[in-house]
Design an enzyme around this catalytic site. Structure first.
Site, short mmCIF file in Angstrom:
data_model
loop_
_atom_site.label_atom_id
_atom_site.label_comp_id
_atom_site.label_asym_id
_atom_site.label_seq_id
_atom_site.Cartn_x
_atom_site.Cartn_y
_atom_site.Cartn_z
CD GLU A 6 -2.94 -1.17 2.25
OE1 GLU A 6 -2.93 -0.25 3.10
OE2 GLU A 6 -3.83 -2.03 2.17
CB ALA A 20 7.46 -13.75 -5.99
CD GLU A 61 7.79 -10.17 -4.89
OE1 GLU A 61 7.30 -10.54 -3.82
OE2 GLU A 61 7.15 -10.06 -5.94
N GLY A 62 10.44 -7.77 -0.61
CA GLY A 62 11.33 -7.70 0.54
C GLY A 62 12.62 -7.01 0.14
P1 TGC Z 1 5.46 -12.23 11.36
O1 TGC Z 1 4.80 -12.09 12.68
O2 TGC Z 1 6.89 -12.63 11.30
O3 TGC Z 1 4.64 -13.24 10.47
C1 TGC Z 1 3.24 -13.17 10.37
C2 TGC Z 1 2.77 -14.57 10.02
O4 TGC Z 1 3.32 -14.91 8.74
C3 TGC Z 1 4.18 -16.05 8.87
N1 TGC Z 1 5.32 -15.82 7.99
C4 TGC Z 1 5.54 -16.55 6.91
N2 TGC Z 1 4.89 -17.60 6.39
C5 TGC Z 1 5.35 -18.12 5.25
N3 TGC Z 1 6.46 -17.62 4.64
C6 TGC Z 1 7.14 -16.59 5.11
N4 TGC Z 1 8.20 -16.12 4.46
C7 TGC Z 1 6.68 -15.99 6.31
N5 TGC Z 1 7.10 -14.94 7.05
C8 TGC Z 1 6.26 -14.86 8.08
C9 TGC Z 1 4.55 -16.11 10.34
O5 TGC Z 1 4.91 -17.41 10.73
C10 TGC Z 1 3.29 -15.63 10.98
O6 TGC Z 1 2.37 -16.69 10.95
P2 TGC Z 1 1.29 -16.86 12.15
O7 TGC Z 1 0.63 -18.17 11.89
O8 TGC Z 1 2.07 -16.84 13.44
O9 TGC Z 1 0.37 -15.69 12.03
O10 TGC Z 1 5.22 -10.89 10.59
P3 TGC Z 1 5.99 -9.59 10.67
O11 TGC Z 1 5.05 -8.50 10.30
O12 TGC Z 1 6.75 -9.47 11.95
O13 TGC Z 1 7.03 -9.82 9.49
C11 TGC Z 1 8.09 -9.01 9.36
C12 TGC Z 1 8.66 -9.06 7.94
C13 TGC Z 1 9.45 -7.80 7.74
C14 TGC Z 1 9.56 -10.28 7.80
C15 TGC Z 1 7.54 -9.15 6.89
O14 TGC Z 1 6.61 -8.15 7.13
C16 TGC Z 1 8.05 -9.05 5.48
O15 TGC Z 1 8.48 -10.03 4.88
N6 TGC Z 1 8.00 -7.83 4.89
C17 TGC Z 1 8.33 -7.64 3.49
C18 TGC Z 1 7.06 -7.49 2.72
C19 TGC Z 1 7.26 -7.73 1.24
O16 TGC Z 1 8.06 -8.55 0.82
N7 TGC Z 1 6.45 -7.06 0.47
C20 TGC Z 1 6.45 -7.25 -0.95
C21 TGC Z 1 5.04 -7.20 -1.41
S1 TGC Z 1 4.65 -7.82 -2.97
C22 TGC Z 1 5.26 -6.68 -3.97
O17 TGC Z 1 6.11 -5.93 -3.66
C23 TGC Z 1 4.75 -6.68 -5.32
S2 TGC Z 1 6.09 -6.90 -6.36
C24 TGC Z 1 5.48 -7.68 -7.67
C25 TGC Z 1 4.60 -6.80 -8.45
O18 TGC Z 1 3.40 -6.74 -8.18
O19 TGC Z 1 5.11 -6.17 -9.42
#
Ligand code: TGC
Length: 400
Positions: free
Chosen positions: A149, A258, A379-380
């Site tokens: 967003e 991805a 994608e991070g």
């Molecule tokens: P956190 O509390 O760590 O996790 C929340 C829940 O998610 C689970 N989890 C995962 N599950 C599978 N694979 C992974 N890689 C996972 N990472 C976390 C986790 O176990 C938990 O599950 P549950 O059951 O306990 O609820 O969440 P957090 O908010 O503390 O995470 C921190 C952080 C920084 C790692 C996360 O927010 C993150 O990876 N941020 C980066 C976001 C990102 O990559 N955004 C890209 C979006 S897509 C895009 O950019 C479009 S590009 C393509 C295009 O459209 O052109």
């Protein structure tokens, strides 16, 4: 002036694939090599002759979608519903070849297959899969993935897009940004807060209240399209929700797919930049000798080749783990972080060998480097993957 001073020098140079100093190809099966070569041929014939024009005109070449579908590259790692059912390694090899053409082309395949189709395949109902996956595999429908967003990028938990209940319907309000393919998509997977936590919604883009506007002008990914999405009272039936995704692990499980593809793709861009620079260095005379004969140039080329070989080995290792069902998310971060970081350095270094010519679209390195600014951000970001690994190493989260 000839560079290879003796016939032995010339034979040695001819025997080496400069991008494969370590016999990487010997680690691949006949089927994997054949798939890789098919995609490489497609990129050589359909992408490379046109990419400079598309990039200059900032034009997303939508006409290649049916050709990508014919090659089985849309949702290629998914099984059933008309998808190719390829392995993770095959998908990675294809991603590398496509990104050797341009990161925007690999992004198209990533957004369609790894994000939009994966979301439906992993979390969707049978009806949602039947409705969308065959058309998406055939290139008859394009998908996008709305997570980021305007004020929630690295931290998707801060999203404010909200889906509320109105009788049996859902009503979505909010905005998404940096969403690839959104203005050409027929379907969007939109992630939104609800009273029961984050849920995903399958949104036909013709639904009233859904608007996608390309973000422009851009200095990166110019042969691709990223959009702002506005959601104003988008009314959806009850069965638009993805039934099998609840919470952020839903979208994160798609991001894993991805990010894995990016670990491969970036090395394709790096290889293409390196090959451009190597070829140029053998032709271009400076102070009366080819650039390739200078020690500083050789050192640059060797350093690039080392990182490309190591990066491909890392990507293949991750792919073999993925095919064995053993790949863990932090290992994907190793590949995404390392290979993006090395690829952008390689492309920039390759540009220095090209001198002033390197800032033109006649050569690929600066175009790739500019694209990789986006790839290291989406994608991070580098920072997010560093902190994922920092948390893994230390046991202490440092995100907040
Ligand atoms: P956190 O509390 O760590 O996790 C929340 C829940 O998610 C689970 N989890 C995962 N599950 C599978 N694979 C992974 N890689 C996972 N990472 C976390 C986790 O176990 C938990 O599950 P549950 O059951 O306990 O609820 O969440 P957090 O908010 O503390 O995470 C921190 C952080 C920084 C790692 C996360 O927010 C993150 O990876 N941020 C980066 C976001 C990102 O990559 N955004 C890209 C979006 S897509 C895009 O950019 C479009 S590009 C393509 C295009 O459209 O052109």
């Amino acid at each position: 002036m000839s560079l290879a001073h003796s016939s032995a020098d010339r034979e040695a140079a001819a025997a080496v694939d400069p991008s494969d100093l370590i016999s990487f190809d010997s680690l691949l099966s006949t089927e994997e090599l054949a798939l890789r070569d098919r995609v490489r041929t497609f990129v050589r014939e359909e992408i490379k002759p046109n990419i400079a024009k598309w990039y200059e005109e900032a034009r997303f070449p939508i006409e290649i979608v049916p050709k990508l579908a014919k090659l089985g590259l849309l949702g290629m790692h998914l099984k059933g519903y008309g998808c190719a059912g390829g392995t993770a390694v095959e998908y990675g090899l294809a991603a590398a070849e496509l990104e050797a053409g341009d990161s925007g082309i690999r992004t198209l395949v990533s957004v369609q297959g790894s994000l939009a189709m994966s979301a439906i395949a992993k979390h969707g109902s049978d009806e949602q899969k039947q409705e969308w996956l065959p058309r998406m595999a055939a290139g008859e429908a394009i998908g996008c993935f709305g997570l980021t967003e305007p004020t929630a990028g690295s931290d998707p938990s801060a999203m404010t897009t909200f889906a509320s209940r109105d009788g049996a319907d859902w009503v979505l309000n909010g905005a998404k940004r940096w969403i690839g393919l959104a203005n050409v998509a027929q379907v969007a997977v939109i992630w939104a807060q609800t009273d029961e936590g984050v849920r995903g919604f399958v949104v036909p883009t013709g639904t009233p209240g859904f608007t996608a506007t390309p973000i422009e002008p851009k200095l990166s990914m110019r042969a691709s399209v990223q959009c702002e999405i506005s959601l104003e009272n988008v009314r959806l039936p009850d069965d638009a929700v993805l039934p099998n995704a609840s919470g952020l692990k839903g979208p994160f499980s798609c991001l894993n797919e991805a990010r894995y593809g990016i670990a491969w793709g970036t090395m394709g861009a790096a290889r293409d930049a390196f090959e451009d620079a190597l070829a140029y260095s053998k032709e271009r005379l400076q102070f009366g000798r080819p650039l390739a004969g200078y020690q500083l140039t050789q050192q640059k080329l060797v350093n690039m080749a080392l990182e490309i070989n190591k990066g491909f080995l890392l990507a293949l290792h991750l792919g073999r783990l993925k095919d064995a069902g053993k790949l863990q998310p932090h290992q994907i971060s190793v590949g995404k972080l390392n290979n993006c970081r090395e690829a952008i350095e390689i492309c920039r270094e390759a540009r220095t060998i090209l001198g002033g010519n390197g800032i033109t679209l006649a050569y690929s390195p600066l175009r790739h480097a500019n694209n990789l600014e986006s790839v290291r951000t989406y994608e991070g970001t580098d920072e997010v993957h560093t902190l994922i690994l920092g948390q893994k190493l230390t046991g202490v989260g440092a995100f907040r």
